[in-house]
Design a protein around this motif. Sequence first.
Motif, PDB file in Angstrom:
ATOM      1  N   THR A  27      71.442   3.789   4.765  1.00  0.00           N
ATOM      2  CA  THR A  27      72.028   4.758   3.844  1.00  0.00           C
ATOM      3  C   THR A  27      73.538   4.801   4.074  1.00  0.00           C
ATOM      4  N   PRO A  28      74.282   5.550   3.251  1.00  0.00           N
ATOM      5  CA  PRO A  28      75.734   5.642   3.465  1.00  0.00           C
ATOM      6  C   PRO A  28      76.139   6.097   4.873  1.00  0.00           C
ATOM      7  N   LEU A  29      75.239   6.730   5.611  1.00  0.00           N
ATOM      8  CA  LEU A  29      75.559   7.105   6.986  1.00  0.00           C
ATOM      9  C   LEU A  29      75.882   5.885   7.841  1.00  0.00           C
ATOM     10  N   GLY A  30      75.353   4.714   7.470  1.00  0.00           N
ATOM     11  CA  GLY A  30      75.579   3.496   8.241  1.00  0.00           C
ATOM     12  C   GLY A  30      76.508   2.510   7.568  1.00  0.00           C
ATOM     13  N   TRP A  31      77.292   2.971   6.582  1.00  0.00           N
ATOM     14  CA  TRP A  31      78.225   2.097   5.889  1.00  0.00           C
ATOM     15  C   TRP A  31      79.643   2.452   6.315  1.00  0.00           C
ATOM     16  N   PRO A  32      80.301   1.652   7.123  1.00  0.00           N
ATOM     17  CA  PRO A  32      81.675   1.978   7.551  1.00  0.00           C
ATOM     18  C   PRO A  32      82.630   2.224   6.392  1.00  0.00           C
ATOM     19  N   ILE A  33      82.453   1.496   5.285  1.00  0.00           N
ATOM     20  CA  ILE A  33      83.348   1.670   4.149  1.00  0.00           C
ATOM     21  C   ILE A  33      83.241   3.080   3.577  1.00  0.00           C
ATOM     22  N   ALA A  34      82.046   3.675   3.637  1.00  0.00           N
ATOM     23  CA  ALA A  34      81.881   5.038   3.143  1.00  0.00           C
ATOM     24  C   ALA A  34      82.658   6.018   4.018  1.00  0.00           C
ATOM     25  N   TRP A  35      82.603   5.817   5.319  1.00  0.00           N
ATOM     26  CA  TRP A  35      83.356   6.677   6.228  1.00  0.00           C
ATOM     27  C   TRP A  35      84.857   6.471   6.071  1.00  0.00           C
ATOM     28  N   LEU A  36      85.277   5.236   5.824  1.00  0.00           N
ATOM     29  CA  LEU A  36      86.699   4.979   5.597  1.00  0.00           C
ATOM     30  C   LEU A  36      87.172   5.665   4.321  1.00  0.00           C
ATOM     31  N   ALA A  37      86.373   5.589   3.265  1.00  0.00           N
ATOM     32  CA  ALA A  37      86.737   6.257   2.012  1.00  0.00           C
ATOM     33  C   ALA A  37      86.829   7.766   2.212  1.00  0.00           C
ATOM     34  N   LEU A  38      85.877   8.322   2.959  1.00  0.00           N
ATOM     35  CA  LEU A  38      85.925   9.753   3.257  1.00  0.00           C
ATOM     36  C   LEU A  38      87.153  10.085   4.089  1.00  0.00           C
ATOM     37  N   ALA A  39      87.477   9.251   5.071  1.00  0.00           N
ATOM     38  CA  ALA A  39      88.650   9.488   5.912  1.00  0.00           C
ATOM     39  C   ALA A  39      89.928   9.476   5.082  1.00  0.00           C
ATOM     40  N   ALA A  40      90.025   8.550   4.135  1.00  0.00           N
ATOM     41  CA  ALA A  40      91.218   8.477   3.287  1.00  0.00           C
ATOM     42  C   ALA A  40      91.368   9.744   2.458  1.00  0.00           C
ATOM     43  N   GLY A  41      90.271  10.219   1.867  1.00  0.00           N
ATOM     44  CA  GLY A  41      90.334  11.444   1.078  1.00  0.00           C
ATOM     45  C   GLY A  41      90.667  12.663   1.925  1.00  0.00           C
ATOM     46  N   LEU A  42      90.075  12.752   3.101  1.00  0.00           N
ATOM     47  CA  LEU A  42      90.355  13.890   3.986  1.00  0.00           C
ATOM     48  C   LEU A  42      91.782  13.850   4.510  1.00  0.00           C
ATOM     49  N   ALA A  43      92.305  12.649   4.764  1.00  0.00           N
ATOM     50  CA  ALA A  43      93.687  12.536   5.226  1.00  0.00           C
ATOM     51  C   ALA A  43      94.649  13.061   4.167  1.00  0.00           C
TER      52      ALA A  43
END
Length: 478
Positions: free
Chosen positions: A359-375
């Motif tokens: 699931t998206p929990l195991g997709w690094p790109i999803a976490w990177l996209a979230l990190a970019a938005g949160l930044a």
Amino acid sequence: MTRLFRATGGGTAIAAAALFAASLAIFWPGIVEYDVLRQYEQIVAGRLDDWHPPALARLWEWTLSWRRDLAPLLAAQLALYWLAIGLIAAALSRSGRARAGWATVAVAALPPFLGWQGVVVKDTQFVGATLAAVGLVAFWRLRGRAVPWAAGIAAAVLLSYAMLLRANAVFALAPLIAMLLPLRRTRHRVIAGVLILAAGLALSGPVNRHLLGATRPSGVQKTQPFYDLAGIAVRTGGDDGTGLPAAAARMMAARHCVSPLFWDSIGDDPQCGPVTRRLWAQPPATLYPRLAMSVVRHPLAYLSHRAAHWNMTERWIVPAHLPFADPPAWGEPNDVGLPTVGGAAMHRWQGIAAWLVETPLGWPIAWLALAAGLAWAAWRRPPAPARDLAAALLASAIALEASFVAVSIASDLRYHLWPMIATALAALLLADRPVPRRAFVPLAVVVVTATLARFALPAPPQDYAALIGWWPGTIALQ
């Protein structure tokens, strides 16, 4: 008394301690993974190389005098992990954010995160040490207090250890340390980050060789230019400075020797290895200038090679069930007596983790996209303890993920554990006020496109031998 207990964050701290004990029981005494087994053999032989971190080997060597398995390293790793979570959760509770404190504990217990933290490898040691250092700082900073000298020194020791655990650790730690330092001006933090980056790159090799005794040459410094030169050669026909003749490049292209998944195919395929031996025999002092000149001559070939690999390691436009994601429940077979089979509870836990990493929990790109938005959201806020700590975590996560564009030769999920966990914690720190919906647009785009790719692309083989020569099709960009 109950109100005081809640206000001091005692509940979350006790929960973290209980989960530490439960984690230790589930994963005890630890199973041996391939890299760690190689280090054990080197310890017994009395000769270390620098392919795997000698800092971890020396720590394990010290514990082997009283217990000859991974249990001490496992206990230390889990203790650091849950200590950090307990400190952050307690600090949030003490500052009036009890829900965020409990959410911090819950995030740390997610099976993909905790499942990997139950496996002793350099990446999980890195997470434990780095997260503990952050927890020591956060415990005081989140309550608006200065970090005591003792806590600062302990954090510095932990971060120094973490710096020696991975060749690319400095890309995560330089921005993290710079933003945790009590510096007021952005310019000073940038200067500090650049200095830490330069010092880490310059000193890690000498420290490994001269202080930690990694005297046996491993050739690890050659892997990156070797992989990239091969990637350029198969896209351009070879020669022209790549170090691979045209005939070799044609054969490698036909055999799919250069895989965007990992570099292993180049050497492990019986037909690919022989034609690259002359290139591999060259020293790093020759390979890196050769790579630089090849990039200048063939920038599009280099960029397509790196983009194909970055997409694969980020697990974006890839098929479902891409290997090297789930934490192992079985150890590497060995004849030195190290455990290879976990208990029933461990197998069940890792089974849940294996399902969730799809699931998206195991997709690094999803976490990177979230990190970019949160930044972006954090940048719009005024300075505050929680916002500043979140910004430091996000800078560290984004910097490490960005480094994979140029510095990466494999696609194991464990390489991304720190950015994923750091982003999750940053999200909780920023949850004290609403985050603009626009911050989640990158995440939505990534999840939709990644999900479509997983339905459209054929599944890869799951056996390592079958992966040698496996070709993912158009997403290889070749």
